[in-house]
Design a protein around this motif. Structure first.
Motif, mmCIF file in Angstrom:
data_model
loop_
_atom_site.group_PDB
_atom_site.id
_atom_site.type_symbol
_atom_site.label_atom_id
_atom_site.label_comp_id
_atom_site.label_asym_id
_atom_site.label_seq_id
_atom_site.Cartn_x
_atom_site.Cartn_y
_atom_site.Cartn_z
ATOM 1 N N UNK A 145 0.812 -1.216 0.178
ATOM 2 C CA UNK A 145 -0.044 -0.085 0.167
ATOM 3 C C UNK A 145 0.963 1.442 -0.041
ATOM 4 N N UNK A 146 2.135 1.010 -0.271
ATOM 5 C CA UNK A 146 2.914 2.193 -0.128
ATOM 6 C C UNK A 146 3.080 3.132 -1.407
ATOM 7 N N UNK A 147 2.892 2.439 -2.698
ATOM 8 C CA UNK A 147 2.716 3.151 -3.980
ATOM 9 C C UNK A 147 1.258 2.707 -4.655
ATOM 10 N N UNK A 207 4.920 18.933 -4.350
ATOM 11 C CA UNK A 207 5.470 20.259 -3.626
ATOM 12 C C UNK A 207 5.002 20.598 -2.390
ATOM 13 N N UNK A 208 3.620 19.978 -1.835
ATOM 14 C CA UNK A 208 3.404 20.030 -0.247
ATOM 15 C C UNK A 208 4.380 19.410 0.515
ATOM 16 N N UNK A 209 5.083 18.212 -0.045
ATOM 17 C CA UNK A 209 5.772 17.487 0.762
ATOM 18 C C UNK A 209 7.014 18.378 0.948
ATOM 19 N N UNK A 225 12.381 12.021 8.863
ATOM 20 C CA UNK A 225 11.591 12.623 8.008
ATOM 21 C C UNK A 225 11.759 11.974 6.512
ATOM 22 N N UNK A 226 12.905 11.314 6.154
ATOM 23 C CA UNK A 226 13.001 10.652 5.032
ATOM 24 C C UNK A 226 11.960 9.377 4.952
ATOM 25 N N UNK A 227 11.887 8.737 5.854
ATOM 26 C CA UNK A 227 11.224 7.643 6.248
ATOM 27 C C UNK A 227 9.697 7.699 6.226
ATOM 28 N N UNK A 228 9.315 8.987 6.530
ATOM 29 C CA UNK A 228 8.018 9.538 6.661
ATOM 30 C C UNK A 228 7.439 9.708 4.786
ATOM 31 N N UNK A 229 8.578 9.987 4.318
ATOM 32 C CA UNK A 229 8.213 10.181 2.685
ATOM 33 C C UNK A 229 8.780 8.987 1.781
#
Length: 222
Positions: A4-6, A61-63, A102-106
């Protein structure tokens, strides 16, 4: 996709050959695409879209506004910007970093595997391969092209072959066929997904890559 990640593509298409013509089946509807193909290919080759064989994405952009900009550091997970992709090679001289959490959240815009990196604003067609040897993250205006199922035997397409094609004149024409009329040359991520690629059998892809590598080495000695 299973995790469910992509997301799965909303409109999956399949290109196939019938009666010496090429057709695309999209949402159950078939149409002849002979007029859209840039050149003839051998019988053993196939046409596909980049989006059929790779996961193509960018940092939204919002990320950037919500997660990246407020958390820029001088060490941590490096951000790949357009200036880090030059003349078909990566320049790992980073000026911006973000914390690992932060990287892991995105995770969608993380760079943890072998993939192609390409600016989509500025110098279009300036593409390079990231070897997956360290963890990084997409910065603004850089997309990643991550081959689906690269461990299949044989794989569908090699990163090195796709790189050579996208950096060729034919690949550049495909990349820029939906170019935006802006002050800076730019294309959308969807435009990258919709690039038509001629795909030979893997053994032939390997021969193409080896041949061009050999020619490049000879040219460097002249």
């Amino acid at each position: 996709m299973r995790e469910g990640k992509i997301k799965k593509a909303k409109h999956e298409s399949v290109i196939f050959r019938r009666d010496n013509s090429h057709y695309e089946k999209l949402d159950g509807i078939e149409r002849c695409i002979d007029d859209e193909l840039p050149f003839e290919i051998p019988e053993s080759w196939e046409w596909c879209y980049v989006g059929n064989v790779a996961f193509v994405t960018k940092l939204a952009g919002f990320e950037y506004t919500k997660y990246i900009a407020p958390n820029l550091k001088t060490k941590g997970i490096p951000l790949f910007k357009g200036k880090n992709v030059q003349n078909g090679k990566l320049v790992c001289d980073f000026e911006s970093y973000i914390p690992n959490d932060i990287s892991d959240e995105l995770f969608r815009s993380q760079i943890t595997k072998k993939c192609l990196l390409t600016p989509y604003v500025g110098t279009i067609g300036n593409i390079a391969i990231f070897d997956g040897s360290f963890k990084a993250h997409l910065g603004s205006n850089v997309g990643k092209i991550e081959i689906l199922n690269p461990r299949e035997d044989p794989p569908c397409i090699l990163e090195e072959y796709l790189l050579l094609y996208l950096r060729s004149s034919a690949g550049y024409e495909q990349l820029t066929k939906h170019k935006k009329a802006t002050a800076q040359e730019s294309i959308s991520i969807d435009a990258i997904r919709n690039v038509l690629v001629p795909v030979p059998p893997v053994a032939e892809q390997q021969r193409v890559v080896s041949k061009i590598d050999g020619i490049s080495k000879v040219l460097k000695t002249l």
